[in-house]
Design a protein around this motif. Structure first.
Motif, PDB file in Angstrom:
ATOM      1  N   GLY C  42       0.813  -1.212   0.000  1.00 24.76           N
ATOM      2  CA  GLY C  42       0.000   0.000   0.000  1.00 24.76           C
ATOM      3  C   GLY C  42       0.847   1.262   0.000  1.00 24.76           C
ATOM      4  O   GLY C  42       0.353   2.350  -0.288  1.00 24.76           O
ATOM      5  N   GLY C  75      -3.788  -2.829   4.071  1.00 24.64           N
ATOM      6  CA  GLY C  75      -2.877  -2.117   3.169  1.00 24.64           C
ATOM      7  C   GLY C  75      -2.844  -2.727   1.789  1.00 24.64           C
ATOM      8  O   GLY C  75      -2.897  -2.024   0.773  1.00 24.64           O
ATOM      9  N   GLY C  78      -5.829  -1.866  -0.381  1.00 27.62           N
ATOM     10  CA  GLY C  78      -5.675  -0.545  -0.988  1.00 27.62           C
ATOM     11  C   GLY C  78      -4.739  -0.604  -2.184  1.00 27.62           C
ATOM     12  O   GLY C  78      -4.985  -0.002  -3.232  1.00 27.62           O
ATOM     13  N   GLN C  82      -5.395   0.399  -6.058  1.00 28.58           N
ATOM     14  CA  GLN C  82      -4.633   1.505  -6.634  1.00 28.58           C
ATOM     15  C   GLN C  82      -3.723   1.032  -7.774  1.00 28.58           C
ATOM     16  O   GLN C  82      -3.689   1.616  -8.840  1.00 28.58           O
TER      17      GLN C  82
END
Lengths: 197, 628, 146
Positions: C42, C75, C78, C82
């Motif tokens: 992350g 984490g 995410g 992303q």
């Protein structure tokens, strides 16, 4: 109440905090310690089993100074492995809450907001796994009273998710890469000659 | 086993299942399913020609799948009786075995399962235990890593009669392992799987390690443990021998086993508790010392035999300390690990004890039972009038009540243990319990509440647990309120709602409804019916707006004297919190409602007369005390 | 003549349970692989990926933990959102999907990362060098590679 237990001791206080109830059930098998990688990768003195013992024996000073108290990130790998079904990160968190209550502060570097550029978009607040970031209204030099992100130092575990998510590079860890340096070293490595095979 | 088979008074029935058990002590009728072996016992001479001829190979269960067996087989070479068997699930009906058997004509494909009824005096249950399958513990990789094996697999690998003739090899490459780890408590002492300690595995791990060390002196043996438990005579000395011989003991429960995908070497990560450090060590082979668990069909057997199970699934004994070999049902006894994990000496001791208990029955013409049995008044039972009921039969934990619509319910006295659940549950007051008749219990309540009832805490205690708890509170000098008035019944199941209503009608200040913890109930499931009733009563009293604290349900064991004292003191405190005039007004307000609920009580034979008698005696006594 | 591809390995510092594997990644990584160790997947800013692409990396591998095994609770979830989205974008602008590989490792996976890197390298070799987006790559004297 039978009156046999003193509710002011560390063990009783830990048990009174949600998550810490199962403290006394630990039979010290060491599964949690060997499941957790902090000891091998980060901090040799890290040991959740020992922290539980310290709490059981009411060793407040040792427990609050123990790095285990501050380094656990509540990934809960140990929780699913624990044969006594103790929510170990819950116990550690309870000890941490008591340490904070007694005025101790985390000895580790946490995320910091650059208030001069923060636009309060809230991305960091959303991505933080520890609910350590909140948007607050405060007076900032040259910008007046505005909304900015604010980090709760005792909740932040320095994972850096906020740094990666921030679109205005306004939040960063105190002990972190320098993005420019990291990219420079990456680029200079990429510019070296290719090896032919 | 061979000796048992030779003894003329012992009939060994293998490949036979118990289908049904009826009757009672000394007079059981047991239905047995003698499964078809497809080989006639009277003709087979155990030559094994059929096995040689059989072309089908299936995994051998006795060798834990490490070796094959034929469809015509004996389960193991020491099988008693030595009669071959054809596995119909695997058989392809080529009839080569029939040819091989030849003139003996022992193989008979037309055989079918036979149901046989037998009259039995006493039953000894010795169904043993089973092994925990470590596959769900993914951290140990059993089933995923070939060199992680179970204790029983190691047992067969290291056995000279086993699939490798005793050659110790690793499953992945057939090489002899040098560095072997044994992990204890796999699935036992683990709240995710089995809470209990499996009793014998520490010794078992040491035995296996020593045996391997003796056979292969160059082998390195490590035992991972949480605690080493060697509690019996000579066991610690054995543990010492293992240490002497160089076996390493590592205190610390492994959290993860990883495997090198190319070499299939194993790496165990654990904390060495004494070092306080995480260690990772490499091994050629890992043996998982699995938990002992109840047999997979233990639940089924429990309902066939009508014996209860302890938490964890083992058969429940009559009393954990004083009668560990008796089942709660007279005439049924336990031997060995079916009652709880135990090692060989303990199993032998319990087996001998169970046999001698059983022979007492076989040598008796009559059998003494507790006198507190239930009795039905046939004229009051509505079933006799053709109404559908059967509540008593369902309430009985022992199946001791015969209920047939159209006939009055009938208690099989020899099966009744006297908990009183049926008495309390019967909505028509058609059953009574000798020595604890409604009249007797009501007389006690009336006497205990004769003077200033609103100040009293009436405590219903069960004979086995909460009465013992109150006793212990007394002998331990734990002080509790002197306003407590204790009343004993055999089980919380006997604590009839009517008795509670009567106590409130008489103006009792507070009532304690107490009994055993569910797992400790002396009467299998008596506490459960008691607890259900208590929950029902709590709701009723809440609706009636009885002040909180005036009715309390607590489960107190005979060892919890402190808890008994604490509960009574807490009840006294909550009673003190209610102003006296408010309490008295509440009692008066509730009295008509309680009386309404008690109308049937008066019809019970003996009750009216007993009440009149009690009132007379009590008045006399009070009169004397007042000095008139 | 083919060239050994240059690849960048972003590694979450928790994803290798085995210390032997971590030791290999830290000290024995072949010269054509550049390691960037991060506290969590992350933490990888998409900017790093973009710079690697612009600098002329032939491939990018991101190794992290399985979803329920993240050291920082969520984490890696995410990161998935992303970075996987970002790799779609890279694909759209001309940096092939095959050049970005995610490796989510289980605690019990031992000796996997070496095999995965080798397989990825072979795949990149087949694809050839990535020139399309290497805008920041210094032009070697005498023009582009022949």
């Amino acid at each position: 109440m039978s009156g046999f237990t003193d509710s002011s001791t560390l063990s009783e206080r830990v048990k009174a905090i949600p998550g810490g109830e199962m403290l006394m059930m630990c039979y010290s098998c060491g599964t949690c310690t060997s499941k957790c990688m902090i000891q091998t990768k980060l901090e040799g003195s890290y040991n959740p089993r020992r922290l539980i013992r310290e709490a059981v024996f009411n060793m407040d000073d040792d427990a609050f100074a123990d790095k285990t108290t501050w380094l656990c990130t509540a990934c809960d790998l140990c929780y699913t492995a624990c044969p006594q079904k103790i929510h170990i990160s819950g116990v550690i968190n309870a000890v941490k809450a008591l340490a904070v209550e007694s005025g101790k502060k985390t000895p580790y570097q946490v995320a910091k907001v650059d208030e001069s550029t923060c636009v309060a978009c809230g991305l960091c607040e959303k991505i933080c796994p520890y609910e350590a970031i909140s948007l607050v209204e405060k007076r900032v030099a040259f910008r007046g009273t505005i909304t900015v992100a604010s980090v709760d130092a005792n909740k932040c575990m320095a994972c850096g998710l906020c740094t990666a998510a921030c679109r205005s590079t306004s939040i960063r860890l105190a002990e972190d890469y320098n993005d420019a340096e990291l990219i420079d070293s990456l680029l200079s490595w990429l510019e070296t000659e290719r090896v032919s095979s | 086993m061979v000796d048992a088979a030779r003894q003329p008074l012992i009939e060994v029935k293998t490949f036979t299942e118990v289908e049904k058990v009826e009757g009672y002590v000394g007079n059981f009728v047991v239905t047995l399913r003698e499964k078809a072996k497809y080989v006639r016992a009277d003709r087979c001479n155990g030559c094994g020609a059929c096995t040689k001829a059989c072309p089908v190979e299936v995994p051998n269960d006795f060798e834990l799948g490490l070796a094959p067996r034929k469809a015509a087989y004996i389960p193991m070479s020491q099988a008693v009786p030595l009669i071959y068997n054809i596995d119909m699930d695997a058989c392809i009906h080529c009839y080569k075995c029939v040819e091989a058997c030849g003139a003996l004509e022992a193989i008979d494909f037309s055989m079918e399962d036979k149901l046989v009824e037998q009259e039995i005096g006493a039953i000894v249950v010795a169904t043993g235990f089973s092994h925990f399958d470590p596959t769900p513990m993914t951290e140990y990789g059993y089933g995923r890593f070939p060199n992680v094996i179970t204790a029983m697999e190691m047992e067969r690998l290291n056995n000279s009669a086993g699939p490798t003739q005793g050659a110790l090899i690793r499953p992945s490459d057939g090489k002899r392992p040098k560095n072997i780890a044994i992990i204890n408590c796999v699935g036992s002492r683990d709240k995710r799987f089995n809470i209990g300690c499996s009793n014998f595995c520490c010794m078992y791990a040491i035995k296996n390690a020593l045996l391997l060390k003796q056979m292969h002196p160059d082998a390195e043996l490590s035992i991972y443990y949480i605690d080493i438990r060697t509690p019996s005579k000579g066991y610690e000395e054995f543990y010492d021998r293992a240490r002497e011989s160089g076996i390493r003991f590592i205190q610390g429960r492994p959290s993860e086993i990883t495997e090198d995908p190319d070499t299939h070497q194993l790496f165990i990560a654990s904390e060495d508790i004494t070092l306080g450090k995480v260690i990772e060590r490499e091994y050629d082979m890992v043996m998982l010392n699995q938990a002992a668990i109840p047999q997979p069909d233990q639940n089924h057997m429990s309902s066939v035999l009508n014996v209860a199970q302890s938490p964890g699934g083992w058969f429940m004994e009559y009393h954990p300390k004083l009668r560990p070999m008796d089942s709660p049902t007279d005439g049924i006894f336990f031997a060995g690990a079916c009652q709880g994990p135990k090692d060989i000496p303990a199993s032998v001791a319990q087996g001998s004890a169970a046999a001698s208990r059983a022979s007492r029955i076989l040598h008796s013409d009559s059998w003494q039972i507790e006198p507190t049995v239930a009795v039905v008044w046939p004229d009051r039972c509505v079933s006799a009038d053709g109404q559908a009921c059967g509540i008593c039969s369902r309430a009985c934990p022992y199946g001791a009540i015969d209920y047939t619509k159209g006939l009055a319910a009938e208690v099989i006295t020899a099966k009744c243990h006297g908990c009183g659940a049926c008495v309390a549950e019967c909505p028509h007051n058609a059953i009574t319990q000798l020595h604890y008749t409604d009249a007797q219990v009501l007389a006690q309540i009336r006497t205990l509440l004769a003077i200033e009832p609103e100040k009293k805490i009436l405590a219903f205690r069960c004979q086995w647990c909460s009465y013992g708890g109150a006793d212990l509170a007394g002998t331990s000098h734990f002080e509790y309120s002197a306003n407590e008035r204790g009343l004993r019944v055999m089980c919380s199941a006997r604590m009839d709602a009517d008795l509670i209503y009567e106590a409130y009608r008489l103006g009792a200040g507070a009532i304690l409804y107490s009994g055993c913890h569910p797992q400790d109930c002396h009467y299998i499931t008596g506490q459960i019916s008691g607890a259900k009733r208590a929950a029902r009563l709590e709701k009723i009293f809440e609706r009636m707006q009885v002040s909180p604290g005036r009715f309390r349900t607590e489960w107190i064991s005979a060892a919890e004297g402190d808890k008994y004292a604490r509960v009574i003191n807490e009840m006294q405190a909550s009673l003190d919190a209610i102003p006296e005039d408010v309490l008295k007004a509440e009692i008066e307000r509730l009295r008509p409602e309680m009386s309404k609920r008690l109308t049937k009580m008066g019809e019970v034979p003996g009750v009216t007369q007993a009440m009149a008698q009690v009132d007379f005696i009590v008045d006399e006594m009070i009169g004397k005390e007042k000095g008139t | 003549m083919s060239e050994t591809p240059k690849l960048v390995l972003f590694q979450c510092q928790w994803c290798l349970f085995s210390s032997a594997d971590q030791e290999w990644v830290d000290n024995q990584l072949p010269a054509n692989i550049h390691l960037i160790k991060v506290p969590c997947t992350g933490r990888i800013n998409p900017l790093y990926l973009l710079n690697a692409v612009q600098g002329g990396a032939d491939g990018i591998m991101i190794s992290g933990c399985l979803p329920e095994q993240c050291h920082f609770k969520t984490g890696n979830i995410g990161a998935r959102r992303q970075l996987e989205e970002f790799s779609d974008y890279l694909n759209y602008i001309g940096y092939e999907q095959e050049r970005v590989r995610f490796l989510w490792l289980d605690l019990q996976d031992r000796g996997i990362i070496q095999k995965e890197l080798a397989a990825f390298e072979a795949q990149l070799e087949a694809l050839g060098p990535a020139h399309n987006l290497a805008t920041r790559l210094a032009e070697p004297a005498g023009g582009a590679n022949a």
